[in-house]
Design a protein around this motif. Structure first.
Motif, mmCIF file in Angstrom:
data_model
loop_
_atom_site.group_PDB
_atom_site.id
_atom_site.type_symbol
_atom_site.label_atom_id
_atom_site.label_comp_id
_atom_site.label_asym_id
_atom_site.label_seq_id
_atom_site.Cartn_x
_atom_site.Cartn_y
_atom_site.Cartn_z
ATOM 1 N N TYR A 1 0.856 -1.192 0.000
ATOM 2 C CA TYR A 1 0.000 0.000 0.000
ATOM 3 C C TYR A 1 0.890 1.239 0.000
ATOM 4 O O TYR A 1 1.760 1.405 0.862
ATOM 5 C CB TYR A 1 -0.912 -0.005 1.221
ATOM 6 N N VAL A 2 0.655 2.150 -0.956
ATOM 7 C CA VAL A 2 1.584 3.269 -1.169
ATOM 8 C C VAL A 2 1.155 4.546 -0.455
ATOM 9 O O VAL A 2 1.834 5.562 -0.560
ATOM 10 C CB VAL A 2 1.737 3.562 -2.682
ATOM 11 N N GLY A 3 0.083 4.529 0.307
ATOM 12 C CA GLY A 3 -0.425 5.773 0.874
ATOM 13 C C GLY A 3 0.006 6.082 2.287
ATOM 14 O O GLY A 3 -0.542 6.999 2.914
ATOM 15 N N LEU A 4 0.976 5.352 2.839
ATOM 16 C CA LEU A 4 1.370 5.566 4.232
ATOM 17 C C LEU A 4 2.626 6.422 4.329
ATOM 18 O O LEU A 4 3.557 6.273 3.546
ATOM 19 C CB LEU A 4 1.632 4.217 4.924
ATOM 20 N N SER A 5 2.666 7.287 5.331
ATOM 21 C CA SER A 5 3.867 8.075 5.583
ATOM 22 C C SER A 5 4.934 7.206 6.225
ATOM 23 O O SER A 5 4.657 6.105 6.715
ATOM 24 C CB SER A 5 3.543 9.253 6.510
ATOM 25 N N ASP A 6 6.172 7.698 6.254
ATOM 26 C CA ASP A 6 7.259 6.950 6.881
ATOM 27 C C ASP A 6 6.989 6.752 8.371
ATOM 28 O O ASP A 6 7.340 5.716 8.942
ATOM 29 C CB ASP A 6 8.585 7.685 6.682
ATOM 30 N N GLY A 7 6.362 7.748 9.000
ATOM 31 C CA GLY A 7 6.051 7.638 10.420
ATOM 32 C C GLY A 7 5.059 6.534 10.709
ATOM 33 O O GLY A 7 5.224 5.759 11.655
ATOM 34 N N VAL A 8 4.016 6.441 9.886
ATOM 35 C CA VAL A 8 3.007 5.391 10.056
ATOM 36 C C VAL A 8 3.625 4.022 9.807
ATOM 37 O O VAL A 8 3.400 3.069 10.565
ATOM 38 C CB VAL A 8 1.809 5.622 9.117
ATOM 39 N N PHE B 1 3.406 3.888 25.471
ATOM 40 C CA PHE B 1 2.092 4.526 25.382
ATOM 41 C C PHE B 1 1.975 5.390 24.128
ATOM 42 O O PHE B 1 0.963 5.369 23.429
ATOM 43 C CB PHE B 1 1.825 5.394 26.619
ATOM 44 N N GLY B 2 3.007 6.173 23.825
ATOM 45 C CA GLY B 2 2.952 7.065 22.654
ATOM 46 C C GLY B 2 2.783 6.302 21.366
ATOM 47 O O GLY B 2 1.999 6.687 20.485
ATOM 48 N N GLU B 3 3.520 5.193 21.227
ATOM 49 C CA GLU B 3 3.392 4.360 20.030
ATOM 50 C C GLU B 3 2.011 3.712 19.957
ATOM 51 O O GLU B 3 1.427 3.609 18.868
ATOM 52 C CB GLU B 3 4.475 3.287 20.021
ATOM 53 N N CYS B 4 1.487 3.270 21.111
ATOM 54 C CA CYS B 4 0.146 2.660 21.125
ATOM 55 C C CYS B 4 -0.916 3.663 20.670
ATOM 56 O O CYS B 4 -1.805 3.340 19.877
ATOM 57 C CB CYS B 4 -0.196 2.157 22.527
ATOM 58 N N GLN B 5 -0.831 4.889 21.192
ATOM 59 C CA GLN B 5 -1.809 5.905 20.836
ATOM 60 C C GLN B 5 -1.723 6.232 19.344
ATOM 61 O O GLN B 5 -2.744 6.385 18.663
ATOM 62 C CB GLN B 5 -1.570 7.170 21.666
ATOM 63 N N ALA B 6 -0.501 6.327 18.832
ATOM 64 C CA ALA B 6 -0.322 6.617 17.406
ATOM 65 C C ALA B 6 -0.850 5.476 16.541
ATOM 66 O O ALA B 6 -1.433 5.710 15.483
ATOM 67 C CB ALA B 6 1.158 6.870 17.107
ATOM 68 N N LEU B 7 -0.639 4.240 16.985
ATOM 69 C CA LEU B 7 -1.134 3.081 16.231
ATOM 70 C C LEU B 7 -2.644 3.168 16.050
ATOM 71 O O LEU B 7 -3.172 2.877 14.969
ATOM 72 C CB LEU B 7 -0.763 1.783 16.951
ATOM 73 N N LEU B 8 -3.342 3.585 17.099
ATOM 74 C CA LEU B 8 -4.797 3.697 17.043
ATOM 75 C C LEU B 8 -5.228 4.877 16.177
ATOM 76 O O LEU B 8 -6.112 4.743 15.325
ATOM 77 C CB LEU B 8 -5.360 3.845 18.459
ATOM 78 N N VAL C 1 11.439 11.047 11.545
ATOM 79 C CA VAL C 1 10.419 10.019 11.751
ATOM 80 C C VAL C 1 10.058 9.921 13.226
ATOM 81 O O VAL C 1 8.884 9.872 13.595
ATOM 82 C CB VAL C 1 10.902 8.647 11.233
ATOM 83 N N PHE C 2 11.076 9.896 14.110
ATOM 84 C CA PHE C 2 10.802 9.744 15.541
ATOM 85 C C PHE C 2 9.950 10.896 16.076
ATOM 86 O O PHE C 2 9.064 10.691 16.909
ATOM 87 C CB PHE C 2 12.103 9.664 16.340
ATOM 88 N N ASN C 3 10.198 12.110 15.596
ATOM 89 C CA ASN C 3 9.500 13.280 16.131
ATOM 90 C C ASN C 3 8.100 13.469 15.563
ATOM 91 O O ASN C 3 7.344 14.290 16.056
ATOM 92 C CB ASN C 3 10.329 14.550 15.876
ATOM 93 N N THR C 4 7.742 12.718 14.512
ATOM 94 C CA THR C 4 6.415 12.888 13.941
ATOM 95 C C THR C 4 5.360 12.225 14.818
ATOM 96 O O THR C 4 5.618 11.201 15.451
ATOM 97 C CB THR C 4 6.346 12.304 12.517
#
Length: 367
Positions: free
Chosen positions: A90-97, A126-133, A198-201
Motif C-alpha cells: 500500500y503506497v499511501g502511508l507516511s514513513d512515520g506510520v 504509550f505514545g506508540e500505542c496511541q499513534a497506532l490507534l 520520523v521519531f519526532n512525527t
C-alpha cells in the motif's frame, strides 16, 4: 463510501471490531495480558483493514500463489498477505506510520510466547500505542470514508492524577524481569535507529502533555480535546515548542555506550598500580558503601539510580555499576595520604557507619 453486503464489508467490520476490542482491553483496569491483547488485536485490525481495501480494489490478488498458479493453502484456507507485506504493497502511508506499524509487528513477534503484563512496558510504549490507534482510524477514514470513523464509539480513558507512586517509579527503573529488560532494549534500539524526522512525527508516536483547561473556558466546550498538530497556526506551534522546551522527552543518540567508564576490577587494579597497595573487591565494596557513592545490591528498597554520578553510574541495560576516573583519583588520594586505611573502612562497614565524602574531597583540593 457505503459498502454493500459481501466479503469487503465483512472483512472491514471484522477489522473495526478488532480495533474496538483492542481499545476496550487497553482501557480496562487490571485486565490480564493488557498490553499483549492491545497489540495483538490492533495487528489483526490493521491486517483486515488492508485486506478489505485490497479485496475492494484488486480482488483476490492479495492471496499468495505458488509457481504453478495455484493458491497457497494453510490449514485449509488460502494464505493472504501478512501485515508487513500489506504495508509494503500500500503506497499511501507516511514513513512515520510505516515505522509505527513495523515497530508493533516486531514487538508482537517478541511477546508472542512470553508474558509481559507489566505496567512498565505499557508506560514505555504509550505514545506508540496511541499513534497506532490514531493512524488506524485515519487510514480507515481515508480508505472507506467518514461513515466508518470510530471517534463516536470511543471515549477517553479516565486517568488517576497521582499516576506514578514512588514504588511504581522504582519498579519502572529496575525492570527486574530479564524478559522485560530484553523488550526495553529492543524498544530503545528501534527508536534510536529511526531518523529524527520520523521519531519526532506524531505518526510514529503521540507525545502528550496533560494540562488542565482552567481559564476562559467556554461552558459548552469539551472537557478533553485532541488538537491536530497540522491544524495549528504558526503562533500556536511556537507556543507549543516553548512548553516542550520545558518538558522534553527525547532520545539522545550516542556513538558509544559507557565510554571511559570503569568496571570494579578496573578500579581495583588501577588503584593498586598507582599506590602499590593490595586493595581487593571487598575493600572496594566497603569504600563505595561508607562513602555513599552507590547503594548495595542487598538493599532491595534502595533505588539503583541513587548514585553519586560524579563517581558512579547505574547501567540499566546490564544491571550493574560503572565508575568514573574521578573515583580512582579519589581513592588514590585517600590511600596515599593515609586519610583512610583498611582498619577504618572495615570498621565503618561492620558498624554500617557512612563517612562524609565532602571532607575527603576538600582535602583532595576539590570543592
Amino acid at each position: 463510501m457505503s459498502l454493500r453486503k459481501g466479503k469487503t464489508k465483512i472483512t472491514l467490520e471484522s477489522s473495526i471490531e478488532a480495533a474496538l476490542l483492542a481499545v476496550e482491553i487497553y482501557n480496562k483496569p487490571r485486565t490480564p495480558f493488557r498490553v499483549e491483547g492491545f497489540i495483538t488485536h490492533m495487528i489483526i485490525a490493521w491486517t483486515r483493514l488492508f485486506h478489505a481495501h485490497f479485496n475492494h480494489t484488486i480482488g483476490e490478488k492479495y492471496y499468495y500463489k505458488k509457481s504453478n498458479g495455484r493458491y497457497e493453502i494453510v490449514d485449509g484456507e488460502k494464505k493472504s498477505w501478512e501485515l508487513k507485506t500489506c504495508v509494503s504493497k500500500y503506497v499511501g502511508l507516511s514513513d512515520g506510520v510505516k515505522s509505527n506499524i513495523n515497530f508493533f509487528i516486531k514487538l508482537r513477534n517478541k511477546i508472542e510466547h512470553r508474558y509481559i503484563d507489566r505496567e512498565e512496558v505499557g508506560i514505555m510504549i504509550f505514545g506508540e500505542c496511541q499513534a497506532l490507534l490514531y493512524n488506524y482510524e485515519n487510514t480507515l477514514i481515508e480508505l472507506f470514508g467518514e461513515d466508518y470513523a470510530l471517534n463516536e464509539s470511543l471515549s477517553f480513558s479516565i486517568q488517576f492524577s497521582r499516576i506514578r507512586k514512588k514504588s511504581q517509579l522504582e519498579a519502572s527503573k529496575k525492570l527486574l524481569s530479564k524478559e522485560i529488560k530484553e523488550l526495553k532494549q529492543f524498544i530503545d534500539t528501534y527508536r534510536t535507529g529511526l531518523s529524527d524526522d520520523v521519531f519526532n512525527t506524531q505518526d510514529y508516536s503521540i507525545k502528550l502533555i496533560q494540562l488542565p483547561k482552567i481559564s476562559n473556558t467556554n461552558r459548552n466546550d469539551l472537557a478533553v480535546e485532541f488538537v491536530n498538530w497540522n491544524s495549528l497556526s504558526s503562533d500556536d506551534k511556537e507556543n507549543y515548542e516553548k512548553v516542550t522546551a520545558i518538558i522534553k522527552d527525547k532520545v539522545v543518540k550516542k556513538e558509544a555506550i559507557n565510554p571511559g567508564r570503569l568496571k570494579p576490577g578496573d578500579v581495583v587494579n588501577q588503584v593498586n598500580e598507582r599506590t602499590g597497595s593490595n586493595l581487593n573487591h571487598f575493600d572496594h565494596k566497603c569504600l563505595y558503601y561508607i562513602l555513599m557513592i552507590r547503594p548495595l545490591r542487598s538493599d532491595v528498597d534502595e533505588d539503583p539510580f541513587n548514585t553519586n554520578t560524579k563517581y558512579c553510574h547505574y547501567d540499566e541495560v546490564h544491571d550493574d555499576y560503572v565508575y568514573q576516573d574521578e573515583w580512582v583519583n579519589l581513592l588514590v588520594h585517600i590511600i596515599e595520604n593515609g586519610l583512610l586505611n583498611k582498619e577504618i573502612w572495615k570498621k565503618n562497614w561492620d558498624n554500617k557507619t557512612p563517612l562524609n565524602i565532602t571532607n575527603l574531597e576538600q582535602q583532595n583540593g576539590e570543592g
